[in-house]
Scaffold this motif. Structure first.
Motif, PDB file in Angstrom:
ATOM      1  N   PRO A   1       9.758 -16.976 -40.315  1.00  0.00           N
ATOM      2  CA  PRO A   1       9.991 -17.119 -38.866  1.00  0.00           C
ATOM      3  C   PRO A   1      11.099 -16.226 -38.320  1.00  0.00           C
ATOM      4  CG  PRO A   1       9.654 -19.264 -39.852  1.00  0.00           C
ATOM      5  CD  PRO A   1       9.723 -18.293 -40.995  1.00  0.00           C
ATOM      6  N   ASP A   2      12.193 -16.066 -39.056  1.00  0.00           N
ATOM      7  CA  ASP A   2      13.273 -15.207 -38.574  1.00  0.00           C
ATOM      8  C   ASP A   2      12.818 -13.752 -38.502  1.00  0.00           C
ATOM      9  OD1 ASP A   2      14.683 -17.554 -38.649  1.00  0.00           O
ATOM     10  OD2 ASP A   2      16.402 -16.728 -39.722  1.00  0.00           O
ATOM     11  N   ASN A   3      12.076 -13.308 -39.519  1.00  0.00           N
ATOM     12  CA  ASN A   3      11.586 -11.927 -39.511  1.00  0.00           C
ATOM     13  C   ASN A   3      10.575 -11.697 -38.395  1.00  0.00           C
ATOM     14  OD1 ASN A   3      13.168 -11.155 -41.697  1.00  0.00           O
ATOM     15  ND2 ASN A   3      11.623 -11.788 -43.185  1.00  0.00           N
ATOM     16  N   LEU A   4       9.730 -12.680 -38.135  1.00  0.00           N
ATOM     17  CA  LEU A   4       8.766 -12.565 -37.030  1.00  0.00           C
ATOM     18  C   LEU A   4       9.492 -12.475 -35.689  1.00  0.00           C
ATOM     19  CD1 LEU A   4       6.082 -15.136 -38.202  1.00  0.00           C
ATOM     20  CD2 LEU A   4       5.699 -12.686 -37.894  1.00  0.00           C
ATOM     21  N   ALA A   5      10.563 -13.264 -35.539  1.00  0.00           N
ATOM     22  CA  ALA A   5      11.334 -13.225 -34.299  1.00  0.00           C
ATOM     23  C   ALA A   5      12.019 -11.870 -34.117  1.00  0.00           C
ATOM     24  CB  ALA A   5      12.371 -14.352 -34.290  1.00  0.00           C
ATOM     25  N   LEU A   6      12.562 -11.319 -35.209  1.00  0.00           N
ATOM     26  CA  LEU A   6      13.199 -10.004 -35.136  1.00  0.00           C
ATOM     27  C   LEU A   6      12.191  -8.924 -34.788  1.00  0.00           C
ATOM     28  CD1 LEU A   6      15.565 -10.219 -38.235  1.00  0.00           C
ATOM     29  CD2 LEU A   6      16.250 -10.204 -35.823  1.00  0.00           C
ATOM     30  N   LYS A   7      11.015  -9.006 -35.368  1.00  0.00           N
ATOM     31  CA  LYS A   7       9.969  -8.027 -35.085  1.00  0.00           C
ATOM     32  C   LYS A   7       9.615  -8.027 -33.604  1.00  0.00           C
ATOM     33  CE  LYS A   7       6.369  -5.297 -35.931  1.00  0.00           C
ATOM     34  NZ  LYS A   7       6.540  -3.843 -36.163  1.00  0.00           N
ATOM     35  N   MET A   8       9.475  -9.209 -33.029  1.00  0.00           N
ATOM     36  CA  MET A   8       9.128  -9.309 -31.612  1.00  0.00           C
ATOM     37  C   MET A   8      10.230  -8.721 -30.734  1.00  0.00           C
ATOM     38  SD  MET A   8       8.154 -12.689 -29.349  1.00  0.00           S
ATOM     39  CE  MET A   8       9.817 -13.362 -29.485  1.00  0.00           C
ATOM     40  N   LEU A   9      11.484  -9.056 -31.041  1.00  0.00           N
ATOM     41  CA  LEU A   9      12.598  -8.549 -30.242  1.00  0.00           C
ATOM     42  C   LEU A   9      12.722  -7.031 -30.357  1.00  0.00           C
ATOM     43  CD1 LEU A   9      15.265 -11.297 -31.040  1.00  0.00           C
ATOM     44  CD2 LEU A   9      14.159 -10.911 -28.830  1.00  0.00           C
ATOM     45  N   LEU A  10      12.530  -6.510 -31.557  1.00  0.00           N
ATOM     46  CA  LEU A  10      12.608  -5.057 -31.749  1.00  0.00           C
ATOM     47  C   LEU A  10      11.471  -4.342 -31.032  1.00  0.00           C
ATOM     48  CD1 LEU A  10      13.628  -5.063 -35.510  1.00  0.00           C
ATOM     49  CD2 LEU A  10      14.970  -4.030 -33.669  1.00  0.00           C
ATOM     50  N   ASP A  11      10.265  -4.878 -31.149  1.00  0.00           N
ATOM     51  CA  ASP A  11       9.112  -4.250 -30.497  1.00  0.00           C
ATOM     52  C   ASP A  11       9.249  -4.261 -28.978  1.00  0.00           C
ATOM     53  OD1 ASP A  11       8.009  -3.765 -32.943  1.00  0.00           O
ATOM     54  OD2 ASP A  11       6.434  -5.274 -32.814  1.00  0.00           O
ATOM     55  N   GLU A  12       9.905  -5.285 -28.451  1.00  0.00           N
ATOM     56  CA  GLU A  12      10.112  -5.378 -27.002  1.00  0.00           C
ATOM     57  C   GLU A  12      11.322  -4.572 -26.541  1.00  0.00           C
ATOM     58  OE1 GLU A  12      10.442  -9.558 -26.359  1.00  0.00           O
ATOM     59  OE2 GLU A  12       8.276  -9.920 -26.478  1.00  0.00           O
ATOM     60  N   GLY A  13      12.084  -4.020 -27.474  1.00  0.00           N
ATOM     61  CA  GLY A  13      13.252  -3.228 -27.121  1.00  0.00           C
ATOM     62  C   GLY A  13      14.433  -4.031 -26.628  1.00  0.00           C
ATOM     63  N   ARG A  14      14.442  -5.322 -26.899  1.00  0.00           N
ATOM     64  CA  ARG A  14      15.480  -6.190 -26.339  1.00  0.00           C
ATOM     65  C   ARG A  14      16.796  -6.129 -27.111  1.00  0.00           C
ATOM     66  NH1 ARG A  14      13.038 -11.965 -25.872  1.00  0.00           N
ATOM     67  NH2 ARG A  14      15.035 -12.345 -24.807  1.00  0.00           N
ATOM     68  N   LEU A  15      16.774  -5.555 -28.305  1.00  0.00           N
ATOM     69  CA  LEU A  15      18.002  -5.489 -29.102  1.00  0.00           C
ATOM     70  C   LEU A  15      18.774  -4.207 -28.868  1.00  0.00           C
ATOM     71  CD1 LEU A  15      16.852  -7.020 -32.505  1.00  0.00           C
ATOM     72  CD2 LEU A  15      17.758  -8.163 -30.479  1.00  0.00           C
ATOM     73  N   GLY A  16      18.251  -3.352 -28.002  1.00  0.00           N
ATOM     74  CA  GLY A  16      18.928  -2.104 -27.704  1.00  0.00           C
ATOM     75  C   GLY A  16      18.549  -1.003 -28.680  1.00  0.00           C
ATOM     76  N   ASN A  17      19.369   0.022 -28.718  1.00  0.00           N
ATOM     77  CA  ASN A  17      19.127   1.181 -29.570  1.00  0.00           C
ATOM     78  C   ASN A  17      19.677   0.914 -30.964  1.00  0.00           C
ATOM     79  OD1 ASN A  17      18.564   3.829 -30.449  1.00  0.00           O
ATOM     80  ND2 ASN A  17      20.650   4.472 -29.923  1.00  0.00           N
ATOM     81  N   VAL A  18      18.786   0.770 -31.946  1.00  0.00           N
ATOM     82  CA  VAL A  18      19.212   0.546 -33.324  1.00  0.00           C
ATOM     83  C   VAL A  18      19.620   1.891 -33.925  1.00  0.00           C
ATOM     84  CG1 VAL A  18      18.545  -0.287 -35.602  1.00  0.00           C
ATOM     85  CG2 VAL A  18      17.627  -1.405 -33.551  1.00  0.00           C
ATOM     86  N   PHE A  19      20.870   1.978 -34.386  1.00  0.00           N
ATOM     87  CA  PHE A  19      21.322   3.246 -34.964  1.00  0.00           C
ATOM     88  C   PHE A  19      21.613   3.140 -36.456  1.00  0.00           C
ATOM     89  CE2 PHE A  19      25.167   1.231 -33.236  1.00  0.00           C
ATOM     90  CZ  PHE A  19      26.039   1.269 -34.326  1.00  0.00           C
TER      91      PHE A  19
END
Length: 328
Positions: A124-142
Protein backbone atom coordinates in the motif's frame (compact mmCIF):
# COMPACT_ATOMS: atom_id res chain seq x y z
CA UNK A 1 -15.24 -14.64 -17.49
CA UNK A 2 -12.75 -16.20 -15.09
CA UNK A 3 -13.95 -16.83 -11.54
CA UNK A 4 -11.06 -18.48 -9.74
CA UNK A 5 -8.39 -20.40 -11.60
CA UNK A 6 -6.63 -23.75 -11.57
CA UNK A 7 -2.83 -23.61 -11.48
CA UNK A 8 0.08 -25.90 -12.16
CA UNK A 9 3.09 -24.81 -10.12
CA UNK A 10 6.34 -25.49 -11.96
CA UNK A 11 9.15 -26.11 -9.50
CA UNK A 12 8.91 -27.56 -6.00
CA UNK A 13 11.74 -25.71 -4.28
CA UNK A 14 11.57 -23.23 -1.41
CA UNK A 15 9.48 -20.52 -3.07
CA UNK A 16 6.86 -23.08 -4.16
CA UNK A 17 5.57 -23.26 -0.58
CA UNK A 18 4.89 -19.51 -0.64
CA UNK A 19 2.45 -19.97 -3.50
CA UNK A 20 0.88 -23.05 -1.92
CA UNK A 21 0.20 -21.01 1.22
CA UNK A 22 -1.00 -17.98 -0.75
CA UNK A 23 -3.40 -20.01 -2.90
CA UNK A 24 -4.60 -21.80 0.22
CA UNK A 25 -5.94 -18.45 1.41
CA UNK A 26 -7.76 -17.82 -1.87
CA UNK A 27 -10.83 -20.12 -1.83
CA UNK A 28 -11.74 -19.65 -5.51
CA UNK A 29 -8.25 -20.51 -6.76
CA UNK A 30 -6.85 -24.03 -6.80
CA UNK A 31 -3.65 -25.96 -7.38
CA UNK A 32 -4.06 -28.81 -9.87
CA UNK A 33 -0.56 -30.18 -9.30
CA UNK A 34 3.15 -29.61 -9.73
CA UNK A 35 5.96 -30.04 -12.20
CA UNK A 36 9.24 -31.20 -10.68
CA UNK A 37 12.39 -32.17 -12.54
CA UNK A 38 13.41 -34.34 -9.59
CA UNK A 39 9.94 -35.77 -8.90
CA UNK A 40 9.94 -34.20 -5.44
CA UNK A 41 6.57 -33.60 -3.78
CA UNK A 42 6.25 -30.31 -1.90
CA UNK A 43 5.82 -30.89 1.82
CA UNK A 44 2.92 -28.44 2.00
CA UNK A 45 0.79 -30.39 -0.51
CA UNK A 46 1.84 -34.04 -0.57
CA UNK A 47 -1.59 -35.18 -1.73
CA UNK A 48 -1.45 -33.42 -5.10
CA UNK A 49 0.01 -35.02 -8.25
CA UNK A 50 3.49 -34.31 -9.53
CA UNK A 51 4.54 -34.63 -13.17
CA UNK A 52 8.02 -34.33 -14.64
CA UNK A 53 6.92 -32.29 -17.66
CA UNK A 54 4.05 -29.93 -18.43
CA UNK A 55 3.13 -31.99 -21.51
CA UNK A 56 2.29 -34.92 -19.21
CA UNK A 57 -0.43 -33.11 -17.26
CA UNK A 58 -3.74 -34.89 -17.80
CA UNK A 59 -5.95 -32.69 -15.61
CA UNK A 60 -7.53 -29.34 -16.58
CA UNK A 61 -5.73 -26.12 -15.62
CA UNK A 62 -5.80 -22.46 -16.65
CA UNK A 63 -2.35 -21.12 -15.87
CA UNK A 64 1.11 -21.94 -14.58
CA UNK A 65 3.11 -20.37 -11.78
CA UNK A 66 6.83 -20.74 -12.45
CA UNK A 67 9.05 -21.09 -9.37
CA UNK A 68 12.12 -22.65 -10.99
CA UNK A 69 15.57 -20.96 -10.82
CA UNK A 70 15.88 -17.64 -12.66
CA UNK A 71 17.51 -18.79 -15.87
CA UNK A 72 14.96 -21.56 -16.47
CA UNK A 73 11.85 -19.39 -16.49
CA UNK A 74 11.72 -18.97 -20.26
CA UNK A 75 11.69 -22.71 -20.98
CA UNK A 76 8.43 -23.53 -19.24
CA UNK A 77 6.86 -20.16 -20.04
CA UNK A 78 7.25 -20.83 -23.76
CA UNK A 79 5.94 -24.37 -23.30
CA UNK A 80 2.91 -23.15 -21.31
CA UNK A 81 2.13 -20.57 -23.99
CA UNK A 82 2.22 -23.29 -26.65
CA UNK A 83 -0.50 -25.06 -24.66
CA UNK A 84 -2.58 -21.88 -24.46
CA UNK A 85 -2.00 -21.38 -20.72
CA UNK A 86 -1.45 -18.08 -18.95
CA UNK A 87 1.87 -17.55 -17.16
CA UNK A 88 2.77 -16.00 -13.81
CA UNK A 89 6.47 -16.34 -13.06
CA UNK A 90 8.64 -15.65 -10.06
CA UNK A 91 11.04 -12.76 -10.38
CA UNK A 92 12.97 -11.90 -12.42
CA UNK A 93 11.32 -12.41 -15.80
CA UNK A 94 14.54 -14.19 -16.84
CA UNK A 95 18.25 -13.39 -16.92
CA UNK A 96 18.96 -12.55 -20.57
CA UNK A 97 17.40 -10.37 -23.25
CA UNK A 98 17.03 -13.33 -25.61
CA UNK A 99 15.21 -15.44 -23.02
CA UNK A 100 12.85 -12.59 -22.11
CA UNK A 101 12.11 -11.89 -25.76
CA UNK A 102 11.27 -15.57 -26.29
CA UNK A 103 8.82 -15.54 -23.38
CA UNK A 104 7.12 -12.31 -24.38
CA UNK A 105 6.83 -13.33 -28.04
CA UNK A 106 5.49 -16.81 -27.26
CA UNK A 107 2.82 -15.50 -24.88
CA UNK A 108 1.82 -12.67 -27.20
CA UNK A 109 1.53 -14.98 -30.21
CA UNK A 110 -0.53 -17.46 -28.18
CA UNK A 111 -2.82 -14.74 -26.84
CA UNK A 112 -2.05 -15.54 -23.20
CA UNK A 113 -1.07 -13.23 -20.36
CA UNK A 114 2.47 -13.15 -18.94
CA UNK A 115 3.11 -11.48 -15.59
CA UNK A 116 5.85 -11.46 -12.95
CA UNK A 117 5.70 -11.65 -9.16
CA UNK A 118 7.24 -8.34 -8.23
CA UNK A 119 4.91 -8.35 -5.23
CA UNK A 120 6.42 -5.30 -3.54
CA UNK A 121 4.54 -3.15 -6.05
CA UNK A 122 1.38 -4.31 -4.25
CA UNK A 123 2.46 -2.80 -0.94
CA UNK A 124 0.00 0.00 0.00
CA UNK A 125 2.75 2.52 0.77
CA UNK A 126 4.47 1.84 -2.56
CA UNK A 127 1.17 2.15 -4.43
CA UNK A 128 0.53 5.49 -2.73
CA UNK A 129 4.01 6.74 -3.65
CA UNK A 130 3.54 5.65 -7.25
CA UNK A 131 0.29 7.61 -7.51
CA UNK A 132 1.80 10.75 -5.98
CA UNK A 133 4.87 10.57 -8.22
CA UNK A 134 2.83 9.96 -11.36
CA UNK A 135 0.63 12.95 -10.51
CA UNK A 136 3.70 15.14 -9.93
CA UNK A 137 2.55 16.08 -6.45
CA UNK A 138 5.90 15.40 -4.77
CA UNK A 139 7.71 17.99 -6.84
CA UNK A 140 10.95 17.56 -8.74
CA UNK A 141 12.76 14.43 -7.55
CA UNK A 142 16.50 15.01 -7.79
CA UNK A 143 17.89 12.13 -5.71
CA UNK A 144 16.91 8.57 -4.77
CA UNK A 145 19.32 6.37 -2.83
CA UNK A 146 18.58 2.68 -2.37
CA UNK A 147 20.40 0.50 0.17
CA UNK A 148 19.93 -3.29 0.01
CA UNK A 149 22.51 -4.56 2.49
CA UNK A 150 21.52 -8.16 3.15
CA UNK A 151 23.30 -11.23 4.50
CA UNK A 152 23.31 -14.78 3.22
CA UNK A 153 25.36 -17.43 5.03
CA UNK A 154 27.56 -19.86 3.17
CA UNK A 155 24.95 -22.56 3.67
CA UNK A 156 22.54 -20.64 1.45
CA UNK A 157 24.90 -20.71 -1.51
CA UNK A 158 25.87 -24.32 -0.82
CA UNK A 159 22.24 -25.46 -0.83
CA UNK A 160 22.13 -25.67 -4.65
CA UNK A 161 24.85 -25.71 -7.29
CA UNK A 162 23.30 -22.85 -9.26
CA UNK A 163 23.17 -20.39 -6.36
CA UNK A 164 25.52 -17.47 -6.85
CA UNK A 165 26.32 -18.55 -10.39
CA UNK A 166 25.86 -16.78 -13.69
CA UNK A 167 24.34 -19.41 -15.97
CA UNK A 168 21.22 -20.11 -13.86
CA UNK A 169 20.97 -17.49 -11.08
CA UNK A 170 22.18 -14.84 -13.51
CA UNK A 171 24.27 -13.07 -10.91
CA UNK A 172 24.46 -12.18 -7.25
CA UNK A 173 22.36 -9.78 -5.16
CA UNK A 174 21.64 -7.37 -8.02
CA UNK A 175 19.84 -10.12 -9.95
CA UNK A 176 18.60 -12.23 -7.07
CA UNK A 177 17.90 -10.51 -3.73
CA UNK A 178 17.86 -6.78 -4.54
CA UNK A 179 16.04 -7.16 -7.85
CA UNK A 180 12.74 -6.56 -6.02
CA UNK A 181 14.06 -3.21 -4.78
CA UNK A 182 15.50 -2.30 -8.18
CA UNK A 183 12.12 -3.11 -9.69
CA UNK A 184 10.48 -0.64 -7.34
CA UNK A 185 13.11 1.94 -8.21
CA UNK A 186 12.52 1.73 -11.97
CA UNK A 187 8.74 1.47 -11.48
CA UNK A 188 8.72 4.67 -9.42
CA UNK A 189 11.39 6.72 -11.19
CA UNK A 190 11.84 5.18 -14.62
CA UNK A 191 14.86 3.68 -16.33
CA UNK A 192 18.08 5.73 -16.06
CA UNK A 193 19.87 6.90 -19.20
CA UNK A 194 23.33 6.49 -17.67
CA UNK A 195 24.70 3.73 -15.42
CA UNK A 196 28.03 3.47 -13.59
CA UNK A 197 28.80 0.52 -11.32
CA UNK A 198 31.32 -1.54 -9.39
CA UNK A 199 30.94 -5.09 -8.03
CA UNK A 200 33.07 -7.52 -6.09
CA UNK A 201 33.01 -10.83 -4.23
CA UNK A 202 34.20 -10.56 -0.65
CA UNK A 203 32.58 -13.02 1.76
CA UNK A 204 31.44 -16.01 -0.30
CA UNK A 205 33.01 -18.54 -2.63
CA UNK A 206 30.67 -17.84 -5.55
CA UNK A 207 31.03 -16.94 -9.21
CA UNK A 208 28.88 -13.81 -9.04
CA UNK A 209 29.21 -10.67 -6.94
CA UNK A 210 28.14 -10.58 -3.31
CA UNK A 211 28.45 -6.79 -3.01
CA UNK A 212 28.22 -3.88 -5.40
CA UNK A 213 27.15 -0.31 -6.01
CA UNK A 214 25.65 1.53 -8.96
CA UNK A 215 25.12 5.19 -9.80
CA UNK A 216 22.34 6.35 -12.14
CA UNK A 217 21.48 9.52 -14.01
CA UNK A 218 17.99 9.97 -15.40
CA UNK A 219 16.80 11.95 -18.40
CA UNK A 220 15.49 14.74 -16.17
CA UNK A 221 18.87 15.01 -14.40
CA UNK A 222 17.88 13.02 -11.32
CA UNK A 223 20.78 11.13 -9.70
CA UNK A 224 20.11 7.75 -8.13
CA UNK A 225 22.23 5.17 -6.38
CA UNK A 226 21.90 1.58 -5.21
CA UNK A 227 23.98 -0.71 -3.04
CA UNK A 228 23.17 -4.44 -3.32
CA UNK A 229 24.81 -6.97 -1.05
CA UNK A 230 24.54 -10.38 0.58
CA UNK A 231 27.82 -9.82 2.43
CA UNK A 232 26.71 -7.38 5.14
CA UNK A 233 26.43 -9.02 8.57
CA UNK A 234 23.96 -9.35 10.17
CA UNK A 235 21.84 -7.86 7.38
CA UNK A 236 20.14 -4.47 7.30
CA UNK A 237 16.58 -3.48 6.36
CA UNK A 238 16.17 -2.31 2.77
CA UNK A 239 16.10 1.49 2.82
CA UNK A 240 15.28 4.10 0.20
CA UNK A 241 15.86 7.82 0.73
CA UNK A 242 14.21 10.18 -1.75
CA UNK A 243 14.75 13.94 -1.97
CA UNK A 244 12.69 16.45 -3.95
CA UNK A 245 12.48 20.22 -4.14
CA UNK A 246 9.50 19.95 -1.76
CA UNK A 247 11.12 17.75 0.89
CA UNK A 248 12.15 14.18 1.61
CA UNK A 249 10.83 10.76 2.52
CA UNK A 250 12.35 7.44 3.56
CA UNK A 251 11.02 3.92 3.21
CA UNK A 252 12.26 0.98 5.25
CA UNK A 253 11.31 -2.46 3.95
CA UNK A 254 8.56 -0.85 1.86
CA UNK A 255 7.03 1.17 4.69
CA UNK A 256 7.23 4.94 4.83
CA UNK A 257 9.23 5.60 8.00
CA UNK A 258 10.00 9.30 7.47
CA UNK A 259 7.92 11.93 5.67
CA UNK A 260 8.49 15.65 5.24
CA UNK A 261 6.98 16.81 1.95
CA UNK A 262 5.61 20.34 1.86
CA UNK A 263 1.83 20.40 1.53
CA UNK A 264 1.38 16.60 1.34
CA UNK A 265 0.32 14.43 4.26
CA UNK A 266 2.11 11.15 4.87
CA UNK A 267 0.21 8.52 2.86
CA UNK A 268 1.56 5.60 4.90
CA UNK A 269 -0.91 2.79 5.42
CA UNK A 270 -1.38 0.81 8.59
CA UNK A 271 -0.09 -2.65 7.63
CA UNK A 272 -0.39 -5.74 9.77
CA UNK A 273 2.05 -8.62 9.52
CA UNK A 274 5.78 -8.91 9.12
CA UNK A 275 8.12 -6.71 7.15
CA UNK A 276 8.90 -8.18 3.76
CA UNK A 277 12.58 -8.11 4.55
CA UNK A 278 15.30 -10.05 2.74
CA UNK A 279 17.86 -9.76 5.49
CA UNK A 280 18.98 -13.28 6.22
CA UNK A 281 16.61 -15.78 4.63
CA UNK A 282 14.89 -16.67 1.39
CA UNK A 283 11.77 -17.80 3.26
CA UNK A 284 8.62 -15.67 3.14
CA UNK A 285 6.21 -15.98 6.06
CA UNK A 286 3.65 -13.34 5.05
CA UNK A 287 1.97 -14.25 1.74
CA UNK A 288 -0.46 -11.33 1.60
CA UNK A 289 1.35 -9.55 -1.24
CA UNK A 290 1.66 -12.77 -3.23
CA UNK A 291 -2.07 -13.18 -2.80
CA UNK A 292 -2.47 -9.65 -4.14
CA UNK A 293 -0.31 -10.51 -7.18
CA UNK A 294 -2.41 -13.59 -7.92
CA UNK A 295 -5.66 -11.69 -7.41
CA UNK A 296 -4.52 -8.94 -9.78
CA UNK A 297 -3.46 -11.57 -12.33
CA UNK A 298 -6.90 -13.18 -12.23
CA UNK A 299 -8.75 -9.86 -12.27
CA UNK A 300 -6.71 -8.74 -15.28
CA UNK A 301 -7.77 -11.87 -17.17
CA UNK A 302 -11.38 -11.43 -16.12
CA UNK A 303 -11.49 -7.74 -17.05
CA UNK A 304 -9.43 -7.99 -20.23
CA UNK A 305 -6.74 -5.59 -18.97
CA UNK A 306 -3.01 -5.77 -18.40
CA UNK A 307 -1.81 -6.93 -14.96
CA UNK A 308 -0.08 -4.43 -12.69
CA UNK A 309 3.26 -6.10 -13.44
CA UNK A 310 3.45 -6.53 -17.19
CA UNK A 311 6.14 -8.60 -18.84
CA UNK A 312 7.50 -5.49 -20.56
CA UNK A 313 7.75 -3.62 -17.26
CA UNK A 314 9.48 -6.57 -15.58
CA UNK A 315 11.81 -6.84 -18.57
CA UNK A 316 12.99 -3.28 -17.91
CA UNK A 317 14.12 -4.33 -14.43
CA UNK A 318 16.26 -7.21 -15.71
CA UNK A 319 17.68 -4.97 -18.43
CA UNK A 320 18.72 -2.49 -15.75
CA UNK A 321 20.50 -5.27 -13.84
CA UNK A 322 22.25 -6.38 -17.03
CA UNK A 323 23.44 -2.80 -17.64
CA UNK A 324 24.83 -2.71 -14.09
CA UNK A 325 26.74 -5.92 -14.76
CA UNK A 326 27.96 -4.77 -18.17
CA UNK A 327 29.31 -1.56 -16.71
CA UNK A 328 30.97 -3.34 -13.77
Amino acid sequence: MIAGMNYIIIGTGNICSTYINALGRMPESNITGFISRSGRHPEAAPELPVWSDLAEVDLPFDAVIITTPNGLHHKTAVQAASLGKHVLTEKPLDISSAAMDAMITACRDAGVTLSVSFQRRMNPDNLALKMLLDEGRLGNVFAADLSCKFWRPGEYYASAEYRGGLSIDGGGPFMQQAVHNLDLYQWLFGVPVEVKSMTGTFCHNIEAEDHGAALFRHENGMIGSVIASTAVRPGMPARMEVHTDRGSFITTDDRITFWDIEGIENPAAEIEGEYLSSLNTAAIADTSLHEAVIADFEEALRDGRAPLVTAESARATTELVLRIYDCA
